[in-house]
Motif scaffolding. Structure first.
Motif, short mmCIF file in Angstrom:
data_model
loop_
_atom_site.label_atom_id
_atom_site.label_comp_id
_atom_site.label_asym_id
_atom_site.label_seq_id
_atom_site.Cartn_x
_atom_site.Cartn_y
_atom_site.Cartn_z
N PRO A 9 0.84 -1.20 0.00
CA PRO A 9 0.00 0.00 0.00
C PRO A 9 0.88 1.26 0.00
N ASP A 10 0.29 2.40 -0.38
CA ASP A 10 1.09 3.63 -0.40
C ASP A 10 1.54 4.03 1.00
N ILE A 11 0.65 3.80 1.97
CA ILE A 11 0.99 4.10 3.37
C ILE A 11 0.66 2.86 4.21
N PHE A 12 1.56 2.50 5.12
CA PHE A 12 1.20 1.44 6.06
C PHE A 12 1.78 1.78 7.42
N MET A 13 1.18 1.20 8.45
CA MET A 13 1.64 1.52 9.80
C MET A 13 2.51 0.40 10.35
N VAL A 14 3.56 0.77 11.06
CA VAL A 14 4.44 -0.21 11.69
C VAL A 14 4.82 0.29 13.08
N SER A 15 5.30 -0.61 13.94
CA SER A 15 5.78 -0.20 15.25
C SER A 15 7.04 0.65 15.06
N ALA A 16 7.20 1.61 15.96
CA ALA A 16 8.43 2.40 15.93
C ALA A 16 9.57 1.56 16.52
N GLY A 17 10.79 2.07 16.44
CA GLY A 17 11.94 1.35 17.00
C GLY A 17 12.27 0.12 16.18
N VAL A 18 12.87 -0.89 16.86
CA VAL A 18 13.30 -2.08 16.12
C VAL A 18 12.13 -2.89 15.57
N GLY A 19 10.92 -2.66 16.11
CA GLY A 19 9.75 -3.37 15.62
C GLY A 19 9.56 -3.19 14.12
N ARG A 48 9.66 19.61 13.91
CA ARG A 48 8.75 19.82 15.05
C ARG A 48 8.55 18.56 15.88
N TYR A 49 9.26 17.50 15.55
CA TYR A 49 9.19 16.27 16.33
C TYR A 49 9.79 16.48 17.73
N VAL A 50 9.21 15.87 18.75
CA VAL A 50 9.88 15.83 20.05
C VAL A 50 10.98 14.76 19.95
N PRO A 51 11.99 14.80 20.83
CA PRO A 51 13.15 13.91 20.65
C PRO A 51 12.79 12.42 20.53
N TYR A 52 11.88 11.92 21.41
CA TYR A 52 11.62 10.48 21.34
C TYR A 52 11.00 10.10 19.99
N ALA A 53 10.18 11.00 19.43
CA ALA A 53 9.51 10.69 18.17
C ALA A 53 10.53 10.61 17.04
N LYS A 54 11.49 11.52 17.09
CA LYS A 54 12.53 11.51 16.06
C LYS A 54 13.38 10.25 16.19
N ALA A 55 13.76 9.94 17.44
CA ALA A 55 14.60 8.75 17.65
C ALA A 55 13.85 7.48 17.24
N GLY A 56 12.58 7.41 17.63
CA GLY A 56 11.81 6.19 17.37
C GLY A 56 11.50 5.98 15.89
N SER A 57 11.46 7.08 15.11
CA SER A 57 11.12 6.92 13.70
C SER A 57 12.36 6.94 12.81
N GLY A 61 13.38 -2.02 21.75
CA GLY A 61 14.81 -1.81 21.58
C GLY A 61 15.59 -3.03 21.13
N VAL A 62 15.01 -4.22 21.30
CA VAL A 62 15.77 -5.43 20.99
C VAL A 62 15.12 -6.18 19.82
N LEU A 63 15.95 -6.47 18.86
CA LEU A 63 15.50 -7.14 17.64
C LEU A 63 14.91 -8.51 17.96
N TYR A 64 13.83 -8.85 17.28
CA TYR A 64 13.17 -10.16 17.36
C TYR A 64 12.52 -10.43 18.73
N TRP A 65 12.31 -9.40 19.52
CA TRP A 65 11.61 -9.59 20.79
C TRP A 65 10.14 -9.84 20.50
N ASP A 66 9.55 -10.80 21.17
CA ASP A 66 8.13 -11.06 21.00
C ASP A 66 7.53 -11.35 22.37
N ASN A 67 6.72 -10.41 22.89
CA ASN A 67 6.18 -10.55 24.25
C ASN A 67 5.44 -11.87 24.45
#
Lengths: 442, 291
Positions: A105-115, A136-145, A399-405
């Motif tokens: 799709p043109d736009i899709f949603m995904v988890s931020a960070g390593v997700g 205009r992003y706050v720091p966590y948003a910039k880091a997470g994306s 933060g950790v690759l392949y983590w699955d709760n």
């Protein structure tokens, strides 16, 4: 042979019918694609439709705000937004299938960070670093994306973390204070248990909730061993090598064995948590910082809005661990409509539209991703930060690759029921990760 | 009249083409993918030989799900057939409400497995479920259990649900089979002084062998392929105590290790083939041939 004839002609007729319908199918497909080409050639914006796929719980939650903003965008620009909502538990698989089969799709949603990594950012995500709204992003948003130094997501969410939400009234009644060490913690829990109050309500039917406990231990482990996440993500270190993980699991098991989670915690569903806390049957719950609003909504007499939080007191944890900002919208790199998608993000990022969006979403008002919108932290959010002298850090889910709760949670359930030792839980996690690392050649 | 007549192979062709394209090709591709490292994290599919199979057998936790699946197939097959046969024998007699009862016993078969799983989740709840409630009321409170929260019991509770659900299906097949038993034989045996059990063992059961074969075969296959009942009831939990092979496959797909998951599927497929062929051979050997 006389009997055969009608059968034979029937077969021939059927085969012919199949053949014809197949041909009709082909020609239909051809017509459609030709029609599409013609539309593309005569490009007026009015003919453009951008496709947008997201998980059910991420869009229009408790309101119709996403649809309303889409319509407002269409009204202004003529570009249509075809938003498709997919059930939460199917979302990742459906999206992966769409990407793999060339129907991105043109736009899709995904988890931020390593997700986001599991959706192959290099191949599918457009670089949005030069968009105006990034400043205009706050720091966590910039880091997470940000992935590999490039901003690749448009995030309108809130950073949130998990902590021990406690009923302040019950704590005051028994003169309990926020525990600083595991010993202080067990003393408080023993007091509650002696007074017939379930010390901690665990929604143990949900395997993923057990996984959250260990996921939150990542931040303190990273603080004690700087660079730990990088090493975990490049397969240079194993979970069994991190002593904080084993300590926290051992203490966690001790909590279970002492009966802090009440009777039959393995049968408790997520929904039962509201009642247990709202009716004061239990004193503590591992929840996110806006969880208290949900209890207050369902049980107004509980005064849940006044309750507070402290970090999970396992393995001397004193860190507020949080997400990478939840989730974000991503633009498909090779989309024909990339310009329209960028225009859509620009539209959504206008301060007035952001305000409208966050006003409709009380669940994510605690820490908006843009500087234009005022944060409305909850009591538990504020107290969690105050009770975390060790600062903050990202949890392992983000933060950790392949983590699955869920997968980790099942191992922890097994541990609680005596099937695995804490060390074996960590070995199981390592084994799953090894499979994925070897699959990707790391 | 035409029992031994051979029709032209051309008649098979349309069905075979559909079967080939929609079933055989995907399955054969599955065999190939089980020999690769196909996964969600990278685009390249690399041939890795039998590594996936080695990993499956090297991971001891997989034995729990293989064991659970085999036990599930064995226990549910036997109980479904025995209970189904019992119901069929009862409802083949001249009971007044027999049509109504047949419908009642068949009813669970038509309810979706997911709904059945969710209903039984509530029935089995240790605190609020009606099973423990019932045991308390009849004075057997000491037997109340955490039916699906106790790792030792969870898979057995799942078997109970499956048996409850599918015994009615076995009953219908046995009922059909019972109509084939010649009445004269029963009468003749009665005159010769045979009692109910003699007639059941010496006449009814031998005539029912084709029904037993088809029931057992279907029971074993559905038992080995079990997924949705366990998925909805326990989701393999607590921990992985009630996990069955198809659930492991599903979870591995979720993790993104497609090649590994396909290898597990192939192993299940091989099990199915061996057991099915074996059963057909055993049961058809002693079937009563008519005419």
């Amino acid at each position: 042979m006389h009997h055969m004839k009608p059968l034979k002609s029937l077969t021939v007729a059927l085969v012919a019918l199949f053949g014809i319908s197949g041909l009709v199918g082909c020609s239909g497909a051809k017509d459609q694609s030709t029609g599409g080409d013609i539309k593309e050639q005569g490009t007026t914006k009015k003919d453009v439709t951008i496709t947008f796929v997201g998980s059910q719980n991420w869009l229009n939650k408790g309101s119709k705000i996403d649809s309303e903003l889409n319509e407002a965008f269409t009204k202004e620009t003529g570009i249509k937004v075809d938003m498709q909502v997919i059930p939460d538990d199917q979302y990742a698989n459906v999206l992966k299938t769409k990407l793999a089969s060339g129907e991105a799709p043109d736009i899709f949603m995904v988890s931020a960070g390593v997700g986001a990594q599991k959706f192959l950012p290099e191949k599918y995500f457009a670089d949005l670093s030069n968009e105006k709204w990034v400043s205009r992003y706050v720091p966590y948003a910039k880091a997470g994306s940000t992935i590999d130094g490039k901003v690749m997501g448009f995030m309108t969410w809130s950073v949130d973390g998990w902590g021990m939400l406690y009923n302040t009234k019950i704590f005051d009644k028994y003169h309990l204070t926020v525990p600083k060490t595991f010993d202080e913690f067990t003393q408080s829990m023993d007091t509650l248990k002696a007074n017939n109050i379930t010390p901690i309500y665990e929604v143990g039917k949900e395997a993923w909730h057990w996984g959250i406990w260990l996921s939150q231990m990542g931040a303190v482990a990273e603080k004690n061993n700087p660079g730990l996440y990088d090493k975990l993500n490049s397969n240079q270190i194993k979970f069994t090598d991190v002593k904080e993980f084993e300590t926290s699991l051992t203490q966690f098991k001790e909590m279970y064995d002492k009966g802090y989670f009440g009777k039959n915690p393995i049968s408790n569903t997520w929904d039962s948590g509201y009642e247990a806390m709202g009716k004061e049957q239990a004193a503590t719950f591992l929840g996110y910082t806006s969880y208290q609003n949900e209890i207050a909504g369902k049980f107004p007499d509980s005064n849940a809005n006044d309750w507070k939080m402290y970090p999970i007191p396992l393995a001397d944890n004193n860190v507020f661990s949080h997400s990478a900002g939840g989730n974000m919208r991503v633009a498909y790199k090779d989309s024909k409509n990339l310009d329209s998608v960028k225009a859509f993000f620009d539209f959504l990022a206008r301060p007035e539209n952001l305000k409208k969006y966050y006003e409709a979403r009380p669940d994510i008002q605690t820490a908006p991703s843009f500087t234009d919108v005022e944060a409305k932290p909850t009591e538990s959010g504020k107290s969690l930060v105050e009770n975390a002298p060790g600062g903050d850090g990202m949890d392992m889910e983000y933060g950790v690759l392949y983590w699955d709760n869920t997968v980790v949670g099942k191992y922890i359930q097994d541990m609680m029921l005596g099937g695995l030792s804490p060390k074996q839980v960590l070995e199981s996690i390592d084994r799953d990760r090894a499979k994925l690392f070897s699959a990707t050649g790391k | 009249m035409y029992t031994s007549k051979l029709y032209s192979w051309k008649f098979v062709l349309p069905a075979f083409l559909l079967f080939f394209a929609l079933f055989l090709v995907p399955n054969l591709m599955g065999f190939y993918y089980s020999l690769t490292n196909w996964n969600a994290m990278s685009d390249q599919v690399k041939f890795i030989g039998l590594d996936n199979f080695r990993d499956v057998f090297a991971d001891k936790s997989n034995f729990t799900s293989i064991y659970n699946t085999l036990m599930f197939a064995l226990v549910t097959s036997i109980f479904k057939a025995v209970i189904g046969l019992g119901l069929a024998l009862m409802l083949n007699e001249g009971i007044k409400s027999k049509n109504f009862l047949r419908t009642i016993f068949f009813m669970p078969v038509i309810i979706s497995n997911l709904i059945v799983g969710l209903i039984f989740q509530q029935i089995y709840n240790p605190d609020t479920g009606i099973l423990n409630g019932f045991l308390d009321v009849v004075g057997l409170g000491a037997f109340s259990q955490a039916w699906i929260a106790d790792p030792k019991l969870a898979i057995w509770s799942g078997m109970g649900v499956e048996i409850w659900k599918a015994a009615g299906f076995n009953m219908v097949i046995f009922l059909a089979g019972l109509q084939m038993v010649p009445k004269e034989m029963h009468e003749a045996a009665g005159i010769d002084g045979a009692n109910y059990w003699n007639k059941l063992i010496k006449i009814t059961i031998p005539f029912l062998l084709p029904s037993i074969t088809i029931n057992m075969l279907l029971n074993v296959i559905s038992g080995l392929k079990v997924f949705d009942v366990i998925f909805a009831l326990t989701n393999g939990g607590p921990g992985r105590a009630s996990e069955v092979v198809n659930l492991t496959v599903f979870n591995q797909f979720g993790l993104g290790t497609y090649g590994y998951a396909t290898a597990l599927s192939v192993i299940l497929f091989v099990f199915l083939i061996i057991i099915s062929i074996g059963m057909v051979k055993i049961f058809t050997r002693s079937e009563v041939k008519e005419g």
